[in-house]
Scaffold this active site. Structure first.
Site, mmCIF file in Angstrom:
data_model
loop_
_atom_site.group_PDB
_atom_site.id
_atom_site.type_symbol
_atom_site.label_atom_id
_atom_site.label_comp_id
_atom_site.label_asym_id
_atom_site.label_seq_id
_atom_site.Cartn_x
_atom_site.Cartn_y
_atom_site.Cartn_z
ATOM 1 N N ARG A 118 0.842 -1.210 0.000
ATOM 2 C CA ARG A 118 0.000 0.000 0.000
ATOM 3 C C ARG A 118 0.874 1.256 0.000
ATOM 4 N NH1 ARG A 118 -2.160 -3.620 3.667
ATOM 5 N NH2 ARG A 118 -4.366 -4.141 3.519
ATOM 6 N N ASP A 161 -10.047 -4.488 8.742
ATOM 7 C CA ASP A 161 -9.085 -5.476 9.242
ATOM 8 C C ASP A 161 -9.727 -6.341 10.335
ATOM 9 O OD1 ASP A 161 -7.321 -4.262 7.504
ATOM 10 O OD2 ASP A 161 -6.507 -2.922 9.021
ATOM 11 N N ARG A 165 -11.991 -8.891 8.758
ATOM 12 C CA ARG A 165 -11.183 -10.008 8.213
ATOM 13 C C ARG A 165 -10.689 -10.902 9.347
ATOM 14 N NH1 ARG A 165 -8.102 -6.237 3.881
ATOM 15 N NH2 ARG A 165 -9.618 -6.434 2.211
ATOM 16 N N HIS A 201 -2.540 0.324 9.078
ATOM 17 C CA HIS A 201 -3.251 -0.485 8.074
ATOM 18 C C HIS A 201 -2.256 -0.892 6.990
ATOM 19 C CE1 HIS A 201 -6.480 -1.960 5.582
ATOM 20 N NE2 HIS A 201 -6.192 -1.099 4.615
HETATM 21 N N1 LIG Z 1 -8.442 1.881 3.763
HETATM 22 C C1 LIG Z 1 -8.837 0.682 3.306
HETATM 23 O O1 LIG Z 1 -9.173 -0.202 4.096
HETATM 24 C C2 LIG Z 1 -8.873 0.423 1.850
HETATM 25 C C3 LIG Z 1 -8.320 1.327 0.988
HETATM 26 N N2 LIG Z 1 -8.376 1.114 -0.366
HETATM 27 C C4 LIG Z 1 -7.807 2.157 -1.203
HETATM 28 O O2 LIG Z 1 -8.894 2.919 -1.759
HETATM 29 C C5 LIG Z 1 -8.464 3.503 -2.984
HETATM 30 C C6 LIG Z 1 -9.506 3.207 -4.070
HETATM 31 O O3 LIG Z 1 -9.522 1.846 -4.382
HETATM 32 P P1 LIG Z 1 -10.483 1.289 -5.549
HETATM 33 O O4 LIG Z 1 -11.840 1.873 -5.400
HETATM 34 O O5 LIG Z 1 -10.309 -0.150 -5.587
HETATM 35 O O6 LIG Z 1 -9.790 1.953 -6.820
HETATM 36 P P2 LIG Z 1 -10.480 2.281 -8.247
HETATM 37 O O7 LIG Z 1 -9.380 2.517 -9.201
HETATM 38 O O8 LIG Z 1 -11.511 1.274 -8.555
HETATM 39 O O9 LIG Z 1 -11.234 3.677 -7.959
HETATM 40 C C7 LIG Z 1 -10.562 4.860 -7.689
HETATM 41 C C8 LIG Z 1 -11.312 5.972 -8.392
HETATM 42 O O10 LIG Z 1 -10.741 7.227 -8.015
HETATM 43 C C9 LIG Z 1 -10.901 8.094 -9.137
HETATM 44 N N3 LIG Z 1 -10.050 9.266 -9.009
HETATM 45 C C10 LIG Z 1 -8.717 9.350 -9.204
HETATM 46 N N4 LIG Z 1 -8.323 10.633 -8.994
HETATM 47 C C11 LIG Z 1 -9.421 11.328 -8.649
HETATM 48 C C12 LIG Z 1 -9.648 12.686 -8.317
HETATM 49 N N5 LIG Z 1 -8.658 13.584 -8.266
HETATM 50 N N6 LIG Z 1 -10.911 13.079 -8.046
HETATM 51 C C13 LIG Z 1 -11.931 12.185 -8.092
HETATM 52 N N7 LIG Z 1 -11.778 10.892 -8.391
HETATM 53 C C14 LIG Z 1 -10.533 10.470 -8.677
HETATM 54 C C15 LIG Z 1 -10.557 7.199 -10.323
HETATM 55 O O11 LIG Z 1 -11.017 7.740 -11.549
HETATM 56 C C16 LIG Z 1 -11.245 5.889 -9.931
HETATM 57 O O12 LIG Z 1 -12.540 5.789 -10.480
HETATM 58 C C17 LIG Z 1 -7.081 2.926 -3.268
HETATM 59 O O13 LIG Z 1 -6.095 3.835 -2.859
HETATM 60 C C18 LIG Z 1 -7.038 1.679 -2.404
HETATM 61 O O14 LIG Z 1 -5.730 1.304 -2.071
HETATM 62 C C19 LIG Z 1 -8.995 0.025 -0.899
HETATM 63 C C20 LIG Z 1 -9.559 -0.917 -0.075
HETATM 64 C C21 LIG Z 1 -9.511 -0.798 1.371
HETATM 65 O O1 LIG Z 2 -5.003 -4.250 0.155
HETATM 66 C C1 LIG Z 2 -5.154 -3.116 -0.356
HETATM 67 O O2 LIG Z 2 -4.289 -2.544 -1.028
HETATM 68 C C2 LIG Z 2 -6.453 -2.420 -0.144
HETATM 69 C C3 LIG Z 2 -6.730 -2.393 1.291
HETATM 70 O O3 LIG Z 2 -6.263 -1.530 2.012
HETATM 71 C C4 LIG Z 2 -7.373 -3.570 1.847
HETATM 72 O O4 LIG Z 2 -8.097 -4.298 1.150
HETATM 73 O O5 LIG Z 2 -7.155 -3.796 3.043
#
Ligand SMILES: NC(=O)C1=CN([C@@H]2O[C@H](COP(=O)(O)OP(=O)(O)OC[C@H]3O[C@@H](n4cnc5c(N)ncnc54)[C@H](O)[C@@H]3O)[C@@H](O)[C@H]2O)C=CC1
Ligand SMILES: O=C([O-])CC(=O)C(=O)O
Length: 310
Positions: free
Chosen positions: A88, A148, A151, A175
């Protein structure tokens, strides 16, 4: 109640979907930079209204933040996800700039919103949001611990061969694949310590599987997970909007709590209408305290990379 979700990708759209069909908010606005993408996701979800039966009003916009005005909660999921083999932390270069500009934009139109940060590396993005906006700590919440912990309970339920909803447990710390701290000592099966049923080796395997839970899914899916992440954000948003005062591990700015200062990382928090209403001081044993300090060192190291954006 109005929720804005910035980033209409996998996590953002799943979160919008869960918030809608569970009736958590009356209005949801999805924002993305990809032309027409948020509009399309909102329309697709809205076309479930009569089959999954909900009344939440969803709309999408390509970057028009005036449509987000007056949001009670803003969720930031914009940015790139990792690919198999990545950590990450490798996402910081691209995501820091995105998260900072998005936080500025949303606050212009929703100055009283509580911000939920999801983009990775999440603890560092939460710290960035807090520092860049100057918001009080109770209004900047990093979502990671809810996921987390879910999970952790999944892996415990598999090891115990018992329903996940009969299991309690929390993951604190960063995380990250190596910074999470599943609190196996405190986990229980309906109040009975899980150590009554599982050997130390089995508990260690549950903890290890939990820590790499996101990486495992990334390997299987080719991009990071979205169903459990989206649902976990919705769970957190529900606790805020409906003032449920649930105890959820969240990334929050620490000022001496858990022996740490000037850092955002996961600790148990009471989440209600004011956002983070209390940080709960769980008495860690010496081994857990050492793990927390090590986790903080890694998160702090990552935060040092924010120099160019802060
Ligand atoms: N904190 C957590 O537990 C988790 C965090 N994540 C993180 O969440 C983020 C998103 O993941 P996904 O939805 O799978 O990615 P994704 O690629 O499916 O969606 C991200 C979206 O953000 C948009 N985007 C990019 N720049 C932008 C901006 N300046 N303004 C508005 N929209 C913008 C993109 O066009 C895209 O549609 C990633 O950084 C991922 O690592 C994902 C899962 C869990
Ligand atoms: O694994 C990743 O990169 C996205 C995330 O934070 C999660 O699913 O916990």
């Amino acid at each position: 109640m109005k929720v804005t979700i910035v980033g209409a990708g996998n996590v953002g759209a799943t979160c919008a979907d869960v918030i809608s069909y569970r009736g958590i908010a009356s209005e949801v606005v999805l924002v993305d930079i990809k032309e027409g993408f948020a509009e399309g996701k909102a329309m697709d979800i809205m076309q479930c209204a009569t089959t999954t039966v909900f009344n939440t009003q969803l709309s999408g916009t390509t970057g028009d933040y005036s449509k987000t005005a007056g949001s009670d909660v803003v969720v930031i999921t914009s940015g790139i996800p990792r690919k198999p083999g990545m950590t990450r932390e490798e996402l910081i270069g691209i995501n820091a700039g995105i998260v900072k500009s998005v936080a500025d934009n949303v606050l212009t139109h929703s100055p009283n919103a509580i911000i939920v940060v999801v983009s990775n590396p999440m603890d560092t993005m939460t710290y960035l949001t807090l520092k860049a906006t100057g918001l009080p700590k109770h209004r900047v919440i990093g979502m990671g611990g809810a996921l987390d912990s879910s999970r952790f309970k999944y892996f415990l339920s598999k090891a115990l061969d018992k329903p996940a909803n009969d299991i309690q447990g929390m993951v604190i710390g960063g995380h990250g694949d190596t910074t999470m701290i599943p609190l196996t000592r405190l986990a229980s099966y309906n109040g009975v310590p899980v150590s009554n049923f599982l050997s130390q080796a089995e508990l260690d395997k549950v903890a290890a599987d939990t820590m790499v839970g996101g990486a495992t899914l990334t390997g299987l899916l080719g991009t990071s997970a979205w169903y459990a992440p989206g649902a976990s954000v919705a769970y957190l948003v529900d606790s805020i909007l409906n003032d449920q005062k649930r105890m959820i591990p969240c990334s929050v700015f620490l000022e001496g709590e858990y022996g740490q200062e000037d850092i955002c990382m996961g600790v148990p928090c009471i989440i209600g209408k004011n956002g983070i209403e209390k940080i709960v001081d769980v008495q860690l044993n010496d081994a857990e305290k050492a793990l927390f300090a090590k986790s903080a060192d890694a998160v702090r190291n990552m935060n040092a990379d924010l120099k160019s954006v802060l």
